[in-house]
Scaffold this motif. Structure first.
Motif, PDB file in Angstrom:
ATOM      1  N   ARG A  20       3.728   7.323   9.813  1.00 30.34           N
ATOM      2  CA  ARG A  20       3.462   8.063   8.570  1.00 30.34           C
ATOM      3  C   ARG A  20       4.393   9.239   8.492  1.00 30.34           C
ATOM      4  O   ARG A  20       4.482  10.016   9.442  1.00 30.34           O
ATOM      5  N   GLU A  34     -11.675   8.049   9.892  1.00 29.26           N
ATOM      6  CA  GLU A  34     -10.379   7.506  10.310  1.00 29.26           C
ATOM      7  C   GLU A  34      -9.366   8.629  10.380  1.00 29.26           C
ATOM      8  O   GLU A  34      -9.172   9.357   9.412  1.00 29.26           O
ATOM      9  N   ARG A  45      -6.379  -6.035   3.449  1.00 31.84           N
ATOM     10  CA  ARG A  45      -6.308  -6.641   4.774  1.00 31.84           C
ATOM     11  C   ARG A  45      -7.219  -7.855   4.839  1.00 31.84           C
ATOM     12  O   ARG A  45      -8.075  -8.048   3.980  1.00 31.84           O
ATOM     13  N   ASN A  71      -7.965  -7.495  12.857  1.00 33.30           N
ATOM     14  CA  ASN A  71      -7.359  -7.088  11.586  1.00 33.30           C
ATOM     15  C   ASN A  71      -6.019  -7.770  11.366  1.00 33.30           C
ATOM     16  O   ASN A  71      -5.217  -7.901  12.291  1.00 33.30           O
ATOM     17  N   ARG A 106      -4.746  -0.208   0.534  1.00 30.75           N
ATOM     18  CA  ARG A 106      -4.795  -1.080   1.710  1.00 30.75           C
ATOM     19  C   ARG A 106      -5.473  -2.373   1.333  1.00 30.75           C
ATOM     20  O   ARG A 106      -6.556  -2.351   0.749  1.00 30.75           O
TER      21      ARG A 106
END
Ligand code: CYC
Length: 195
Positions: free
Chosen positions: A139, A161, A65, A80, A63
């Motif tokens: 996902r 998370e 970001r 984000n 990831r």
């Protein structure tokens, strides 16, 4: 304003959960999370370029970001963004001169995925993703929403998370053994603009 800058300074760094991964390797892979302060000009404010990677694949983050910290009353909102063709910038978390190449037009806002963070006493901040099941993540062909809690301290943070099924609220992905525990390996707080 004080707590806003404190949060920014505590987040600025390169973090690892090595101790936790060694203690409990079946449940926690070894991960590096790097929050590198961005030039003020990109967001006209304080932000980070974030890379998360498996320790053994540091050059190929899973990831990347951009996060923008925005004061919001007594709280701090973290917006984000994903980055178009983000592979161009892989590695920049540890080569900060390359961060100048990120342009505002490269960013795409992740709607529903802001965090609301508040001080919790003098030694911690606590936050969650904004309510509303609105941070959608697909996902394995399945729609999920993000549920996430974070606790940030001066030299460490914990994050839990998980993805949940929007109809049943059953957990679909993420940690089944509690939060990831990261400690700061390198401090970048002196790079926060406006010190
Ligand atoms: C997803 N993690 C996300 C998303 C957000 C955050 C917003 C959903 C949108 C996206 O894909 O970017 C996290 N953003 C944050 C946090 C803050 C913030 C915490 C406050 C500073 O502004 N994440 C971890 C652990 C690991 C993990 C090491 C535990 C399982 O920090 C996983 N996060 C993880 C995964 C996803 C995710 C697997 C789904 C993304 C995907 O599948 O592409």
């Amino acid at each position: 304003m004080t707590s806003f800058l404190t949060l920014a300074r505590w987040m600025a760094g390169d973090f690892s959960n090595r101790e936790q991964a060694f203690r409990d390797p079946a449940f926690f892979s070894q991960i590096r999370v790097c929050y590198r302060p961005l030039p003020y000009e990109l967001l006209q404010g304080i932000g980070f370029y974030l890379e998360q990677a498996y320790d053994v694949f540091l050059d190929s983050p899973y990831r990347a970001r951009v996060l923008h910290l925005v004061p919001q009353g007594d709280a701090i909102c973290i917006k984000n963004y994903t980055i178009k063709d983000g592979e161009r910038f892989w590695g920049a978390a540890r080569q900060p001169e390359r961060l100048k190449e990120i342009a505002f037009q490269d960013l795409e806002r992740l709607e529903g995925c802001s965090y609301i963070i508040r001080p919790d006493g003098d030694t911690a901040f606590k936050g969650t993703v904004e309510p509303g099941k609105a941070c959608k993540i697909f996902r394995n062909g399945q729609e999920t929403y993000l549920g996430s809690e974070i606790e940030i301290r001066e030299k460490s943070f914990m994050v839990h998370e998980r993805g949940f099924d929007p109809d049943t609220d059953q957990q679909v992905w993420g940690s089944y053994a509690g939060p990831f525990e990261f400690s700061k390996w390198t401090d970048f707080s002196l790079e926060i603009p406006g010190l």
